[in-house]
Design an enzyme around this catalytic site. Structure first.
Site, PDB file in Angstrom:
ATOM      1  N   GLU A 157       7.623 -17.847  37.152  1.00 21.42           N
ATOM      2  CA  GLU A 157       7.021 -16.738  36.158  1.00 21.42           C
ATOM      3  C   GLU A 157       7.942 -15.511  35.963  1.00 21.42           C
ATOM      4  OE1 GLU A 157       3.082 -15.289  37.183  1.00 21.42           O
ATOM      5  OE2 GLU A 157       2.519 -17.359  37.594  1.00 21.42           O
ATOM      6  N   GLU A 358       0.372 -23.554  40.004  1.00 19.56           N
ATOM      7  CA  GLU A 358      -0.488 -22.598  40.292  1.00 19.56           C
ATOM      8  C   GLU A 358      -1.896 -22.688  39.369  1.00 19.56           C
ATOM      9  OE1 GLU A 358       0.897 -18.566  40.914  1.00 19.56           O
ATOM     10  OE2 GLU A 358       2.845 -19.236  41.598  1.00 19.56           O
TER      11      GLU A 358
HETATM   12  C1  FCB Z   1       0.793 -15.538  39.854  1.00 22.99           C
HETATM   13  C2  FCB Z   1       1.939 -15.468  40.966  1.00 22.99           C
HETATM   14  C3  FCB Z   1       1.153 -15.488  42.299  1.00 22.99           C
HETATM   15  C4  FCB Z   1       0.024 -14.955  42.424  1.00 22.99           C
HETATM   16  C5  FCB Z   1      -0.915 -15.479  41.331  1.00 22.99           C
HETATM   17  C6  FCB Z   1      -2.218 -14.848  41.584  1.00 22.99           C
HETATM   18  O1  FCB Z   1       1.304 -15.054  38.620  1.00 22.99           O
HETATM   19  O2  FCB Z   1       2.890 -16.384  40.626  1.00 22.99           O
HETATM   20  O3  FCB Z   1       2.302 -15.054  43.234  1.00 22.99           O
HETATM   21  O4  FCB Z   1       0.263 -13.499  42.508  1.00 22.99           O
HETATM   22  O5  FCB Z   1      -0.516 -14.939  40.185  1.00 22.99           O
END
Ligand code: FCB
Length: 781
Positions: A157, A358
């Site tokens: 990210e 994620e």
């Molecule tokens: C993402 C991050 C991770 C965590 C989640 C909730 O943006 O990559 O580390 O903080 O959000």
């Protein structure tokens, strides 16, 4: 039980990151990272550095095929560059061996935000050297692990790291500069390119990167993706998509920046840092794109908005709240956006393999005698998996899904209060406890799919049936009311326990609140009865829909104030929605001191910490005045309502701002709120300046009064005199000519109020909400 299956070989797993779980921040020569002192909570995290064998065993028991972890740069290079700290690499060596022995594929992310502090001192990501140091670091890690790790992600990210770290300053290192944020983003992209090249030349099998990609849409599109947009909204959506998504996708996958982004970057510090050849370096072929998805970005055009510091260049765009379910983070839950996003990526990049690296949710977990029944988290993941599956059925090339995350952990700036884990961690003892979601995910992995029907959760009815009492009795028991005998209480609680009954987020108030009653307090008299009526109607129906009872109370006398405060102090109500009077009074402040959650309609006259919902009065007035200017009107008078009203102050401010930009002076006449006073004020304006060619009135009533004065003076509307009002009351469409006015969203205000209160009841952090207004053009201009 029938199941819906995922493609064969679909990869199931979880993701974590070094700083969020490892702890041991000074073990074995690790250097400091920018995050060590930044988070309010201490960085011991989950002590995974020492407890990794247990964590790997948990993953094995759950049947995970892949584990995405991140390597901590300051463990490998305590000074950021120079000499490798072999002891730091040893940890990942052990971890990888442990994973392979458990049959779990290691996926390594090289940068998940924990920049060595030493490099931050030398300039951090705004410095180009950092990109080169990153490539050296990538090579060093590959040298040690490359024989056993075959999937590598360069960055996690980069938007968050660049724009929250260097733009809004919410994340480490906490700098607040748009220019530095854009420079950082470019250098992260360059770092990705250089590292990818280095990894590949060292023989890495599969290299990719991880982006957070949020579909960008207007509030109306959330329920109707295909919805046509106005030109302004389409531009706002495209601009935020360029800033949030395409700023990263296109350099990596196409070797160019989005055309509309370059002038924005140029305005914020120039383009000199983007050197010839950089984009070729950045666009190394990638084998796999990791997609992190949590929630969409909901925006619309709103000319008066200033830029959000996390999105420099977003002037004129409003980031909107929408009336959907939210996680405890306050993030709207919109699973279909995941499928929208995957379909879009597969359409735009048909050759590219995707993986959801994620996805997950923070909810308040309740520990019961027999575990953590986190039904909200299960529903969240399940709904997102269904969305993912529908994208796959339509041909999206999604190779796997990794839940964020294995363990409750240190959630960056928010610390330990966020709970994203499938596994609960007791931070006092470091004991791990599988939540129901972990067991549920294990079953999904086992059958490589979801069951057709969702597991039924026990409801209040089920508990009532088991205990042989009425639903109302169960409710009374879980609400802790005294009027239930000890025997009945024991029976009901036994049933609650046996069934594992845990109310979901919406219903949790049943067990944690005593009354389930919300007071809707009206202060009378107030202007704009249609607003009050609409708000009462909508707030009531929305809160009743969430299982609350509403008591309507009038706050019109000192005695009634006293009664209302007594009720709050005695906790006879769980929360208060207050429609305060137009002028300052102290009821809101006194109520907020009782500790009962309270929300207000309208910005209060006296600055306070109580959250409120208001409309963008200044922006509306600005748009109305700009409209008059665009129609060539130059001598514009404003009829002000009473200037002790906050809404009038804001409307005046917006009007002045627009005039000021056009190099014009305001011409003001004061009035109260009656139509007759509007007529009188307009007469005065017309008398003072015979060349007056437009009137902007602070309310429609005043504007209707002005139409009357124009008629008397023999001025034709709009030929000689244009007139604009504010509020879009019914009468505004029935005047001759019809009145151009500013529309305030009635229902949205009520929905926002109800949502704000529900969020406060859940104990979530809440911010005031300002809703956009809209100019409604009719014949008077
Ligand atoms: C993402 C991050 C991770 C965590 C989640 C909730 O943006 O990559 O580390 O903080 O959000």
């Amino acid at each position: 039980m029938s199941t819906t299956s995922f493609p064969e070989g679909f990869v199931w797993g979880v993701s974590t990151s070094a700083f969020q779980i490892e702890g041991a921040t000074s073990a074995d020569g690790r250097g400091p990272s920018i995050w060590d002192g930044f988070s309010a909570d201490r960085a011991e995290a989950c002590d995974h550095y020492r407890r990794y064998p247990e964590d790997v065993r948990l993953m094995k028991d759950l049947g995970m095929a892949a584990y995405r972890f991140s390597v901590s740069w300051p463990r490998v290079f305590p000074e950021g560059s120079g000499k490798v700290n072999e002891a730091g690499l040893d940890f990942y060596d052990r971890l990888v061996d442990e994973l392979l022995a458990a049959g779990i594929k290691p996926y390594a992310t090289l940068y998940h935000w924990d920049l060595p502090q030493a490099l931050e001192k030398l300039g951090g990501w705004p410095s180009r050297d950092t990109a080169h140091h990153f490539a050296d670091y990538a090579s060093a890690v590959h040298d040690r692990l490359g024989d056993r790790v075959d999937t590598w992600f360069t960055l996690n990210e980069p938007w968050v790291a660049a724009f929250l770290g260097y733009g809004s300053g919410v994340h480490a290192p906490g700098r607040k500069s748009a220019a530095e944020a854009f420079r950082s983003a470019h250098h992260m992209l360059l770092a990705h390119g250089l590292a990818t090249r280095a990894l590949r030349s060292a023989g890495a099998t599969r290299v990719g990167t991880v982006l957070n990609i949020s579909p960008v849409m207007t509030p109306a599109q959330v329920s109707d993706f295909g919805r046509e947009l106005s030109e302004e909204d389409a531009e706002a959506v495209a601009r935020i998509d360029a800033l949030a998504n395409r700023q990263f996708l296109e350099p990596v996958l196409r070797g160019s920046y989005p055309a509309e982004l370059l002038p924005i970057i140029e305005r914020h510090g120039g383009l000199a840092h983007i050197r010839d050849g950089d984009l070729d370096t950045i666009a190394q072929p990638v084998d796999l794109l990791g997609v992190n998805y949590y929630t969409p970005q909901v925006v619309q055009a709103q000319p008066s908005e200033t830029a959000d510091p996390a999105f420099p260049g977003s002037e004129g765009v409003l980031f909107c709240t929408i009336p959907t379910a939210v996680t405890a983070m306050g993030w709207p839950i919109v699973p279909n956006c995941l499928s929208l996003l995957l379909r879009r990526l597969s359409r735009e990049y048909p050759e590219l393999d995707l993986m959801v690296t994620e996805n997950g949710a923070d909810f308040v977990d309740t520990m019961t005698g027999d575990g953590i029944h986190d039904v909200d988290r299960i529903s969240f993941v399940e709904e997102h998996l269904r969305a993912l599956q529908s994208a796959v059925e339509e041909g999206a090339r999604v190779r796997g899904y990794l839940v964020w995350t294995l363990l409750d952990n240190l959630e960056w700036a928010d610390g330990y209060r966020r709970k994203f884990g499938l596994v609960h961690v007791d931070f006092a003892t470091q004991r791990r406890l599988l939540k129901d979601s972990a067991l549920w995910y294990r079953d999904v992995i086992r059958r490589n799919g979801l069951t057709e029907t969702r597991p039924k959760r026990p409801t209040l009815e089920t508990v009532a049936a088991r205990a042989g009492v009425s639903r109302a009795t169960v409710s009374r028991v879980v609400n802790g009311e005294a009027a239930v005998s000890a025997d009945v209480r024991t029976t009901v609680m036994r049933a609650v326990k046996e069934l594992g009954y845990v109310p979901n987020a919406a219903a949790r108030s049943l067990v944690t609140r005593r009354t389930n009653t919300i007071a809707l307090v009206l202060s009378v008299p107030r202007q704009g009865d249609s607003l009050t009526a609409a708000v009462v109607q909508y707030v009531t129906s929305m809160l009743e829909g969430a299982g609350k009872q509403i008591t309507l109370m009038l706050a019109d006398t000192a005695e009634s104030h006293r009664r209302i405060i007594q009720q709050a102090e005695a906790r006879l109500v769980d929360g208060v929605v207050l429609l305060p009077p137009d002028r300052a009074d102290t009821l809101a402040e006194r109520l907020s001191r009782t500790g009962v959650p309270i929300v207000l309609l309208g910005k209060p006259a006296v600055a306070s910490l109580v959250p409120y919902v208001d409309v963008d009065n200044a922006g509306g007035a600005e748009a109305a005045t700009e409209h008059l200017l665009a129609r060539g009107r130059r001598r514009i008078g404003m009829i002000c309502g009473p200037t002790d009203l906050v809404s009038v102050q804001d409307r005046l401010a917006g009007h002045r701002a627009a005039l000021h930009r056009a190099g014009l002076q305001p011409l003001l006449a004061l009035a109260d709120l009656t139509r007759a006073s509007g007529t009188a004020a307009a007469r005065q304006l017309l008398g003072d300046d015979p060349a007056l060619d437009a009137i902007f009135a602070a309310t429609d009533q005043l504007a209707i009064g002005a139409l009357q004065a124009a008629r008397e003076a023999g001025r034709r509307v709009p030929e000689d005199l244009a007139v604009v009002g504010f509020d879009d009351i019914d009468a505004a469409s029935a005047t001759t000519p019809g009145l151009t006015t500013v529309r305030v969203p009635l229902a949205d205000q009520a929905l926002a109020l109800a949502r704000l209160l529900l969020s406060r009841l859940e104990g979530r952090h809440t911010e005031s909400v300002i809703l956009p207004t809209r100019l409604v053009m009719r014949d008077s201009t």
